[in-house]
Design an enzyme around this catalytic site. Structure first.
Site, PDB file in Angstrom:
ATOM      1  N   CYS A 113      23.559  26.658  53.142  1.00  0.00           N
ATOM      2  CA  CYS A 113      23.411  26.281  51.727  1.00  0.00           C
ATOM      3  C   CYS A 113      22.086  25.568  51.434  1.00  0.00           C
ATOM      4  CB  CYS A 113      24.570  25.390  51.298  1.00  0.00           C
ATOM      5  SG  CYS A 113      26.170  26.083  51.683  1.00  0.00           S
ATOM      6  N   HIS A 253      23.094  21.424  45.044  1.00  0.00           N
ATOM      7  CA  HIS A 253      23.885  22.533  45.593  1.00  0.00           C
ATOM      8  C   HIS A 253      25.288  22.436  44.994  1.00  0.00           C
ATOM      9  CE1 HIS A 253      25.922  25.253  48.089  1.00  0.00           C
ATOM     10  NE2 HIS A 253      26.435  24.369  48.924  1.00  0.00           N
ATOM     11  N   ASN A 283      31.085  27.953  45.416  1.00  0.00           N
ATOM     12  CA  ASN A 283      29.941  27.680  46.284  1.00  0.00           C
ATOM     13  C   ASN A 283      29.329  29.016  46.723  1.00  0.00           C
ATOM     14  OD1 ASN A 283      28.228  27.067  48.386  1.00  0.00           O
ATOM     15  ND2 ASN A 283      29.645  25.683  49.436  1.00  0.00           N
TER      16      ASN A 283
HETATM   17  N1  ACO Z   1      45.344  24.507  48.095  1.00  0.00           N
HETATM   18  C1  ACO Z   1      46.315  23.585  48.298  1.00  0.00           C
HETATM   19  N2  ACO Z   1      46.256  22.674  49.288  1.00  0.00           N
HETATM   20  C2  ACO Z   1      45.177  22.748  50.100  1.00  0.00           C
HETATM   21  C3  ACO Z   1      44.163  23.691  49.956  1.00  0.00           C
HETATM   22  C4  ACO Z   1      44.286  24.612  48.899  1.00  0.00           C
HETATM   23  N3  ACO Z   1      43.357  25.545  48.657  1.00  0.00           N
HETATM   24  N4  ACO Z   1      43.224  23.474  50.896  1.00  0.00           N
HETATM   25  C5  ACO Z   1      43.644  22.434  51.629  1.00  0.00           C
HETATM   26  N5  ACO Z   1      44.825  21.984  51.167  1.00  0.00           N
HETATM   27  C6  ACO Z   1      45.646  20.899  51.649  1.00  0.00           C
HETATM   28  C7  ACO Z   1      45.437  20.611  53.111  1.00  0.00           C
HETATM   29  O1  ACO Z   1      46.250  21.454  53.889  1.00  0.00           O
HETATM   30  C8  ACO Z   1      45.876  19.152  53.214  1.00  0.00           C
HETATM   31  O2  ACO Z   1      47.267  19.096  53.272  1.00  0.00           O
HETATM   32  P1  ACO Z   1      48.015  17.997  54.194  1.00  0.00           P
HETATM   33  O3  ACO Z   1      47.547  16.664  53.671  1.00  0.00           O
HETATM   34  O4  ACO Z   1      49.459  18.283  53.944  1.00  0.00           O
HETATM   35  O5  ACO Z   1      47.550  18.292  55.583  1.00  0.00           O
HETATM   36  C9  ACO Z   1      45.468  18.576  51.863  1.00  0.00           C
HETATM   37  O6  ACO Z   1      45.238  19.694  50.997  1.00  0.00           O
HETATM   38  C10 ACO Z   1      44.233  17.698  51.903  1.00  0.00           C
HETATM   39  O7  ACO Z   1      43.237  18.293  52.691  1.00  0.00           O
HETATM   40  P2  ACO Z   1      41.793  17.662  52.753  1.00  0.00           P
HETATM   41  O8  ACO Z   1      40.943  18.486  53.683  1.00  0.00           O
HETATM   42  O9  ACO Z   1      41.866  16.209  52.988  1.00  0.00           O
HETATM   43  O10 ACO Z   1      41.323  17.897  51.235  1.00  0.00           O
HETATM   44  P3  ACO Z   1      40.017  17.390  50.550  1.00  0.00           P
HETATM   45  O11 ACO Z   1      40.376  16.582  49.389  1.00  0.00           O
HETATM   46  O12 ACO Z   1      39.033  16.849  51.546  1.00  0.00           O
HETATM   47  O13 ACO Z   1      39.401  18.747  50.000  1.00  0.00           O
HETATM   48  C11 ACO Z   1      37.780  20.400  50.546  1.00  0.00           C
HETATM   49  C12 ACO Z   1      39.143  19.820  50.862  1.00  0.00           C
HETATM   50  C13 ACO Z   1      37.782  20.908  49.117  1.00  0.00           C
HETATM   51  C14 ACO Z   1      37.512  21.568  51.494  1.00  0.00           C
HETATM   52  C15 ACO Z   1      36.701  19.328  50.713  1.00  0.00           C
HETATM   53  O14 ACO Z   1      36.843  18.692  51.948  1.00  0.00           O
HETATM   54  C16 ACO Z   1      35.286  19.867  50.615  1.00  0.00           C
HETATM   55  O15 ACO Z   1      34.855  20.261  49.564  1.00  0.00           O
HETATM   56  N6  ACO Z   1      34.491  19.812  51.717  1.00  0.00           N
HETATM   57  C17 ACO Z   1      33.111  20.222  51.710  1.00  0.00           C
HETATM   58  C18 ACO Z   1      33.008  21.694  51.726  1.00  0.00           C
HETATM   59  C19 ACO Z   1      31.611  22.147  51.393  1.00  0.00           C
HETATM   60  O16 ACO Z   1      31.130  21.848  50.328  1.00  0.00           O
HETATM   61  N7  ACO Z   1      30.919  22.854  52.261  1.00  0.00           N
HETATM   62  C20 ACO Z   1      29.589  23.236  51.902  1.00  0.00           C
HETATM   63  C21 ACO Z   1      28.860  23.830  52.909  1.00  0.00           C
HETATM   64  S1  ACO Z   1      29.211  25.521  52.915  1.00  0.00           S
HETATM   65  C22 ACO Z   1      27.948  26.359  53.716  1.00  0.00           C
HETATM   66  O17 ACO Z   1      26.977  25.793  54.157  1.00  0.00           O
HETATM   67  C23 ACO Z   1      28.104  27.861  53.885  1.00  0.00           C
END
Ligand code: ACO
Length: 328
Positions: A113, A253, A283
């Protein structure tokens, strides 16, 4: 020699829209969860026979037209992508052929990214040193082809698209005033797309039959992203001898609204100074910043002489930022 400035822009996204409600039918998720946790409402998905070079070339054609440049006048093409059509030839070479840019050198950069900012910085060196009179920098991805569509942790986040810019030398004190790039390979394991080396511990993380899919430790990347977006913005402003008060618009980004809000809070910047369009496209990795730039210009959020900060983070893990005095 003078800095490079952006003199032409273009973007494309596939027609096919995948909404959060569509995803509700594919994995255990909800529109509410995706919107509140990421800000994303929909994303665009390329057809099976459309690849990164197709989107890249279409965006590039628009940018060339905007800059009034013909294909055979282009001297350098750099494509930022982590979803190339092939290992070889590079996507940039495929694009060069599609554009008839017979006089251009062409290569790809993979900084996920952060790739578009890496490429801007590279192109700026070539132009400000006088080696090339122009450059075409493209951020393009078809992430949908490496997504595990059964993995709710990742499949809701990404989309396809491409954005392109034409760079040329501009007046003194305009264009790209400073760039800052960084990488920390020791934490690269938090975000992987497998290639030739199918390491068993990496394959095990994937539930899909296809090991060559994207896997991410979302919460680790999240923490890294909030911190690095704020730090990289401040570092590049210092390099350019500017402050946040001088900045008209930050174009980050477009990964997750909570990452952007977290970084904005650290920087003590109001949300109206930050351009957001991630709700429409998700994204799009290397394409997200040039697509956002294009739309910000179309919406007249960017005007001549405005000072911009572009800032991104991504796989690698990598980060990059740029300060631009808009010269178009
Ligand atoms: N729908 C419903 N529930 C979900 C989903 C979904 N799509 N995805 C995850 N959950 C659940 C998980 O299983 C977890 O459940 P649990 O607590 O029962 O285990 C719960 O939601 C919380 O999970 P977290 O990982 O703590 O959720 P978080 O609030 O951190 O959000 C997310 C997850 C959106 C992926 C976030 O961590 C994020 O945006 N991370 C950065 C990702 C990113 O921007 N990457 C960019 C680089 S990409 C590249 O370079 C190609």
């Amino acid at each position: 020699m003078n800095n490079a400035g952006i003199v032409g822009l273009g973007m494309v996204v596939p027609d096919k829209v995948l909404t959060n409600h569509d995803l509700e039918k594919m994995v255990e998720t909800s529109d509410e969860w995706i919107k509140t946790r990421t800000g994303i409402e929909q994303r665009r998905i390329a057809n099976d026979d459309v690849f990164t070079s197709d989107l890249a070339a279409a965006a590039a054609e628009k940018a060339l037209q905007d800059a009034g440049l013909k294909g055979d006048e282009v001297e350098l093409i750099i494509v930022a992508t982590c979803t190339p059509d092939m290992y070889s030839p590079s996507t940039a070479c495929i694009v060069q052929h599609k554009l008839g840019a017979v006089n251009a050198a062409a290569f790809d950069v993979n900084a996920a990214c952060s790739g578009f900012i890496y490429c801007l910085s590279i192109a700026n060196q070539f132009i400000s040193s006088g080696q090339y009179k122009n450059a075409l920098v493209i951020g393009a991805e078809t992430l949908s082809k490496v997504i595990d569509w059964k993995d709710k942790n990742t499949c809701v986040l990404f989309g396809d698209g491409a954005g392109a810019v034409v760079l040329k030398p501009v007046e003194e004190n305009k264009g790209i005033l400073a760039t800052h790039l960084g990488a920390d390979g020791s934490i690269g394991k938090h975000l992987t797309i497998l290639g030739l080396a199918l390491e068993p511990q990496e394959v095990e993380k994937r539930s899909s039959d296809n090991p060559r899919t994207l896997w991410m430790n979302g919460s680790e990347v999240f923490k890294f992203a909030v911190k690095i977006m704020a730090e990289a913005s401040l570092t590049v402003l210092e390099k350019a001898n500017k402050t946040l008060e001088d900045v008209s618009l930050i174009v980050p980004h477009q990964a997750n609204i909570r990452i952007v809000d977290g970084a904005a809070k650290r920087l003590k910047v109001k949300n109206d100074k930050i351009y957001i369009n991630l709700y429409k496209y998700g994204n799009t990795s290397a394409a997200s910043i040039p697509i956002a730039l294009c739309e910000a210009v179309e919406e007249e959020r960017i005007k001549k002489d405005d000072l911009l900060v572009l800032v991104g983070f991504g796989g690698g893990l990598t980060w990059g930022s740029a300060v631009i005095r808009w010269a178009k």
